[in-house]
Design a protein around this motif. Structure first.
Motif, PDB file in Angstrom:
ATOM      1  N   GLN A  75       0.810  -1.214   0.000  1.00 61.81           N
ATOM      2  CA  GLN A  75       0.000   0.000   0.000  1.00 61.81           C
ATOM      3  C   GLN A  75       0.845   1.267   0.000  1.00 61.81           C
ATOM      4  O   GLN A  75       0.310   2.372   0.182  1.00 61.81           O
ATOM      5  CB  GLN A  75      -0.956   0.013   1.200  1.00 61.81           C
ATOM      6  N   PRO A 107      -1.879   2.732  -2.822  1.00 64.91           N
ATOM      7  CA  PRO A 107      -2.400   3.178  -1.516  1.00 64.91           C
ATOM      8  C   PRO A 107      -3.878   2.906  -1.316  1.00 64.91           C
ATOM      9  O   PRO A 107      -4.390   3.069  -0.207  1.00 64.91           O
ATOM     10  CB  PRO A 107      -2.103   4.685  -1.527  1.00 64.91           C
ATOM     11  N   LEU A 112      -5.256   0.003  -1.470  1.00 56.01           N
ATOM     12  CA  LEU A 112      -5.491  -1.375  -1.026  1.00 56.01           C
ATOM     13  C   LEU A 112      -6.205  -1.439   0.315  1.00 56.01           C
ATOM     14  O   LEU A 112      -7.091  -2.265   0.519  1.00 56.01           O
ATOM     15  CB  LEU A 112      -4.162  -2.132  -0.951  1.00 56.01           C
ATOM     16  N   SER A 113      -5.798  -0.574   1.249  1.00 53.24           N
ATOM     17  CA  SER A 113      -6.415  -0.600   2.583  1.00 53.24           C
ATOM     18  C   SER A 113      -7.870  -0.153   2.520  1.00 53.24           C
ATOM     19  O   SER A 113      -8.746  -0.757   3.149  1.00 53.24           O
ATOM     20  CB  SER A 113      -5.629   0.290   3.543  1.00 53.24           C
ATOM     21  N   GLU A 155      -4.489   5.764   6.047  1.00 50.00           N
ATOM     22  CA  GLU A 155      -4.892   4.954   4.899  1.00 50.00           C
ATOM     23  C   GLU A 155      -6.342   4.485   5.013  1.00 50.00           C
ATOM     24  O   GLU A 155      -6.889   3.904   4.063  1.00 50.00           O
ATOM     25  CB  GLU A 155      -3.987   3.723   4.794  1.00 50.00           C
TER      26      GLU A 155
END
Length: 760
Positions: free
Chosen positions: A292, A299, A301-302, A417
């Motif tokens: 991420q 970034p 992904l979270s 995030e």
């Protein structure tokens, strides 16, 4: 000319074989023909000369066959010119051959290649240049990085020498090399500890930002000082070195660069190698890519994980002994995630047995406990006591428990995030859940919060009453009950959420769990909710409960613990706290019997299997014991802080707190009172939990906190209405369930609740 490889020395014992010695190993070749040939392979003869000189005893085809076999095994060299014994390059050839490379080709590759040296901070690039040139590599002019950009002239490798791996200029170095697709080696060659590596390879593995993210996490005190003093960047610390230590560092950098240029690749090049100049102890710290990462990864992904439905699936149980039903064994989990332990590049700084635990008890400590809030100076003030912990009947259970708790806490820390929506509860409407349905503070607690907060520790603080019109950050949680997203304040879900996200809520570890699978984690998180809810019903109502007949469990380790505790002048017993969910819950207790202050400690556990519930409670009691092991009759010696727990240890006795003892009028509980048949699949357990919750008219919520760079499944399970074991006194279960279960005839009045908040 024909000879053995430069790193080999041949010795022949006639009739026994030919021995080939190197610095690393020795080979024995049982070949009578080679015994005759080996003395002739001295680098002065070619194949024809060997055939000539051995011709009386060996046929040419025999000699050719043996040489072919040796060549296939990379044991011989064939050269056009004869070598001399005085050849100074021979040791270099031997070095590269021992690395598995062709010595002559490697020397040519080094001569044709080029390295560029960049300096960051107060370091001497000329000394690094001289060390590199001695390897035979062509070195470009040395240049200092001083701004926010870094040009990349044509060079096969950049060697970046710095005085701190978190120097701000390294961000520009990293960006420029990623844009150019060029590898670079990072090093800090001076100081008491030399740092070397990794070699960053754009498009492969981590970038500098991945490394920097991990390094910053281990500089809590430094970060605290810099922030408080209004400064940014790393703290400049006096360098400690002498000429020999400097020379070691410089030549380590040159060696690593030369190996890379030569084409030698090994796993350690993806690590930070540290060398302690005092003990000469070296260690590789693996640097892992963060999927991420905003610079080399994705970034989103979270946020994508949080924003989608919970991906539950069938998950067979692979480990179903006393530690609970799991989808992997402790050994498997430990092997998979132990790479996360490093004081430099891991998310867990250390993983060690608790030195204060008595021999025979398995207790480990790991990293920090992020659930305690912003670390700041906590690690200096509390040492092992401020760390995550693990316990078990076996050492590996305790070790993996501590590791997973530390990773669980880390996964629950706010990073920015997280998926967030900023709005007010009033505007968001029905999908948003009022936080006090989960926090469960009474209106009288809000009214009395200033006095209460001044008298109690961090865990027991009463938050400011929630403002339904205030704009705060909200994060989606998945409702298994309604199969849709609901919203809760971000600050209630993640530790250390900035105040700008709303100061009305604070995160805690209730319902947080790690598991060997997502389904495993959900089960463990829910069992913790049941454990704490059952405890709150008992503790604050001070009801009497049946004891557990420890001898009825027929577990040898239980008898061993009773003996060990008795040897420490401690009495040991357990209470059956099982409440309306029907899931066995246990409180294990122990008190001192040889002094006036009884130092009563408590361990808790819950599981579908009463045997596992007791195991968890007793091993958690082991975990608590080091806090009071060194307590003295004069009231000192406690390894804990906070007025709540110290007051308890110094004043609570079974005489003035009789609810801690088994109910003398109730029969002792045994395993037969709670028959249990395990499901073969963890998904069955999750579905069973959902049915239990919904039968109570409640909602089962789950937040997936798994971090892409860690991979360990971590969740926060939330059931609005279930009680925390901290002091939360809103109307509801705390007052109603004891009556429902026949423990009380009427609900206890608010003013009569236990005035001692549970301190665990």
């Amino acid at each position: 000319m024909t000879e053995f490889k430069a790193h080999l020395r041949a010795e022949v014992i006639p009739g026994e074989g030919t021995y080939l010695f190197s610095e690393r190993d020795v080979k024995m070749i049982d070949c009578p023909q080679l015994e005759l040939m080996a003395p002739l392979m001295d680098g002065r003869r070619g194949i024809n000369e060997i055939i000539r000189d051995a011709g009386r005893e060996l046929a040419p085809e025999q000699i050719g066959y043996v040489l072919a076999q040796l060549a296939n095994a990379a044991l011989v060299d064939f050269r056009r010119t004869a070598r001399t014994l005085e050849n100074p390059a021979r040791t270099g050839l031997a070095f590269w051959e021992l690395a598995g490379l062709d010595g002559a080709q490697t020397a040519a590759r080094l001569a044709d290649g080029s390295v560029r040296i960049l300096t960051v901070g107060a370091v001497d690039g000329s000394a690094v240049r001289a060390a590199l040139q001695a390897t035979g590599v062509s070195v470009h002019a040395t240049s200092a990085v001083t701004g926010s950009s870094c040009g990349i002239p044509g060079a096969d490798l950049s060697v970046v020498v710095c005085d701190d791996y978190l120097a701000s200029e390294l961000a520009a170095v990293d960006a420029s090399h990623r844009a150019a697709g060029r590898p670079w080696l990072l090093a800090k060659p001076h100081g008491a500890d030399i740092w070397l590596g990794p070699v960053f390879q754009p498009g492969e593995g981590p970038c500098w930002n991945c490394l920097a993210h991990r390094l910053r996490g281990h500089r809590e005190v430094e970060n605290h000082v810099q922030r408080t003093l209004g400064r940014s960047g790393p703290l400049l610390i006096p360098q400690a070195s002498i000429p020999p230590s400097q020379g070691v560092g410089l030549h380590m950098v040159a060696l690593e660069a030369a190996k890379w240029m030569a084409g030698h690749r090994y796993h350690g090049q993806q690590s930070v190698l540290t060398l302690d100049n005092f003990t000469m102890t070296a260690r590789h710290h693996a640097v892992q890519r963060r999927p991420q990462c905003a610079f080399c990864g994705d970034p989103s992904l979270s946020t994508e994980r949080i924003g989608r439905p919970l991906p539950l699936r069938s998950r067979s149980k692979a480990y179903a002994n006393g530690s609970g039903d799991r989808s992997a064994s402790p050994e498997n989990v430990l092997a998979r995630y132990r790479t996360q332990v490093s004081p430099l590049t891991g998310v867990v700084s250390r993983l060690d047995p608790d030195p204060a635990a008595p021999p025979g008890l398995q207790v480990y400590r790991a990293g920090h406990n992020m659930a305690l809030g912003t670390p700041g100076l906590r690690s200096l003030r509390h040492g092992f006591r401020g760390m995550s912990a693990g316990k078990g009947v076996t050492s590996v259970e305790a070790e993996v428990g501590a590791l997973c708790e530390a990773l669980e806490r880390f996964s629950g820390v706010f990073t920015g995030e997280e998926l967030r929506v900023r709005d007010s509860l009033r505007n968001l409407g029905e999908p948003a859940i009022h936080p006090n349905r989960c926090q469960l503070f009474d209106e009288r607690q809000y009214a009395d919060r200033d006095r209460w907060n001044a008298a109690h520790g961090d865990f027991q603080q009463v938050n400011e009453e929630f403002d339904v019109t205030a704009d705060v950050d909200w994060t989606p949680v998945w409702s298994l009950t309604e199969q849709r997203q609901r919203l809760l304040p971000t600050s209630m879900l993640y530790y250390n959420t900035p105040e700008s996200s709303g100061g009305f809520c604070s995160a805690d570890s209730n319902g947080c769990a790690a598991g060997s699978s997502l389904e495993d984690a959900i089960v463990q998180g829910f069992l913790e909710l049941v454990e704490r809810d059952s405890t709150a019903l008992w503790w604050y109502n001070r009801t009497r409960h049946p004891g557990l007949s420890l001898s009825a469990f027929e577990e040898p380790w239980i008898a061993e613990r009773r003996s060990l505790y008795a040897g420490r002048n401690r009495e040991l017993w357990a209470l059956d706290l099982t409440a309306d969910f029907g899931i066995p819950a246990v409180a294990a207790l122990s008190r001192r019997t040889d002094k006036e202050d009884e130092d009563i400690v408590i361990g808790l556990g819950a599981h579908f299997d009463m045997r596992v519930a007791l195991r968890r409670a007793l091993t958690e009691l082991d975990q608590m014991l080091p806090f009071v092991m060194n307590a003295r009759p004069d009231g000192g010696g406690y390894e804990c802080s906070g007025n709540d727990i110290l007051d308890w240890c110094r004043t609570a006795t079974v005489a003035n707190q009789p609810y801690l003892l088994p109910d003398p009028l109730a029969p002792m509980s045994t395993p037969d009172d709670y028959p249990y048949t395990a499901h073969p699949d963890l998904l069955d357990d999750v579905m069973g939990i959902q049915r239990l919750v919904e039968a109570k008219g409640m909602e089962l919520l789950v937040l997936d906190q798994t971090r892409p760079d860690i991979g360990l499944p971590v969740v926060k399970v939330i059931v609005p209405g279930l009680r925390h074991f901290w002091a939360r006194f809103a109307p509801g279960r705390l007052f109603d369930v004891p009556v429902l279960l026949g423990r009380r005839t009427t609900p206890l009045g608010y003013e009569n609740l236990n005035p001692v908040p549970l301190f665990l």
